[in-house]
Scaffold this active site. Sequence first.
Site, short mmCIF file in Angstrom:
data_model
loop_
_atom_site.label_atom_id
_atom_site.label_comp_id
_atom_site.label_asym_id
_atom_site.label_seq_id
_atom_site.Cartn_x
_atom_site.Cartn_y
_atom_site.Cartn_z
N PRO A 94 0.82 -1.21 0.00
CA PRO A 94 0.00 0.00 0.00
C PRO A 94 0.86 1.27 0.00
O PRO A 94 1.94 1.28 0.60
CB PRO A 94 -0.82 -0.11 1.29
CG PRO A 94 -0.16 -1.17 2.11
CD PRO A 94 0.62 -2.04 1.20
N GLY A 123 2.45 4.78 0.76
CA GLY A 123 2.67 5.70 1.88
C GLY A 123 2.36 5.12 3.24
O GLY A 123 2.13 5.85 4.20
N ALA A 124 2.34 3.77 3.35
CA ALA A 124 1.89 3.16 4.61
C ALA A 124 3.06 2.68 5.47
O ALA A 124 2.86 1.98 6.46
CB ALA A 124 0.95 2.00 4.30
N GLY A 125 4.28 3.03 5.07
CA GLY A 125 5.44 2.64 5.88
C GLY A 125 6.04 1.32 5.48
O GLY A 125 6.94 0.80 6.13
N GLY A 181 7.44 0.78 2.45
CA GLY A 181 8.45 0.95 1.40
C GLY A 181 7.90 0.86 -0.01
O GLY A 181 8.60 0.39 -0.92
N SER A 182 6.66 1.34 -0.23
CA SER A 182 6.07 1.24 -1.57
C SER A 182 6.87 2.02 -2.60
O SER A 182 7.12 1.52 -3.70
CB SER A 182 4.63 1.76 -1.54
OG SER A 182 4.61 3.08 -1.04
N SER A 183 7.30 3.22 -2.25
CA SER A 183 7.98 4.04 -3.26
C SER A 183 9.33 3.43 -3.63
O SER A 183 9.71 3.42 -4.81
CB SER A 183 8.14 5.48 -2.78
OG SER A 183 8.81 5.50 -1.54
N ALA A 211 10.08 0.20 -3.48
CA ALA A 211 9.83 -1.03 -4.25
C ALA A 211 9.48 -0.68 -5.70
O ALA A 211 9.99 -1.31 -6.63
CB ALA A 211 8.71 -1.84 -3.59
N ASP A 248 15.61 2.35 2.52
CA ASP A 248 14.49 1.65 1.87
C ASP A 248 14.93 1.06 0.53
O ASP A 248 14.59 -0.08 0.19
CB ASP A 248 13.33 2.61 1.58
CG ASP A 248 12.59 3.04 2.84
OD1 ASP A 248 13.18 2.98 3.93
OD2 ASP A 248 11.41 3.44 2.72
#
Length: 324
Positions: free
Chosen positions: A109, A111-113, A115-117, A119, A161
Amino acid sequence: MVTASAPGKVYLFGEHAVVYGEPAVPCAIDLRARVTAEERSDDRLVVHARDLKLDGFTVEYGEGSPDVDAEDALVRAAVGYVDESVAQVRDAAGRPGAGLEITVESDVPLGAGLGSSAAVSVAAIEAGTRALGTELDREEVADRAYRVEHAVQDGQASRSDTFCSTMGGAVRVEGDDTRRLDAPDLPFVVGYDGGAGDTGELVAKVRALREDYGFAADTVAAIGDLVREGERALAEGDVEELGRLMNFNHGLLSAVGVSSRSLDGMVWAARGAGAHGAKLTGAGGGGCIVALDPTDATERALSLTPQCERAFRAELDAEGVRVE
Ligand code: MEV
């Protein structure tokens, strides 16, 4: 056409403090972002994004910034990461005018902590460079993905990250010193409040506190001391000590203002259920907590906690970026 994927992560210890040169230990988990890239015959960039915990969207643009028809700041941020990743891809391939069609699908998800950005950036760089006929080694993928985060977050990013997502497993990051760590299988349980935090804003908030108050700077330094202690516990596989230190780390992150009611609510629910420890993970402000519990009790308690939208078990993912 090339598809690459890269894992999300949880922080065992050290988020925020890592931005100021303290060590951090993030761990890759088995949730992935997948990016498919295909060269176009023109010079345009077309981005399709699906499953980003938002309605899917498509943006198409040529020169300049993407014209995103979306109110949502998260969508704009997601496109910003893809846009900067494509700039890195074109630079790495020596093809400044190359056109690309990019499709992003993610279990992580936004911005949920988790590491989406990182990844998405790591997977986009791997897929994009290969689609243009260039192969980068993993160090270069990690470095270029770091430059993406650095650009999108106004120069306020660590290598943490992006290195973790590229290499997989548990890693240690301290400034430019990045390495993989041996880690036992850790019984991670994640609680997600359905919300998100703005990493750039939260990092700026901690920076301002650090500048205004000596004791806030001391708090950030104390997180670094705690991480060094945590590394010993990790090497010994001492899960109870890891949990105690995670509890302490959450307290220090709360002290610098990056927790929230829902994150605190989930942390206390996990502790009440008997977890070894629990803390927020990532930038904070909303999003996810991570707890350590080998039993089902924490997952069950979190799923009954009003602030928690989703609770799930996560496995350490030893594999970083890969071509699918
Ligand atoms: C965000 O996932 C982690 C932070 O430490 C920022 C960074 O390391 O770039 C808050």
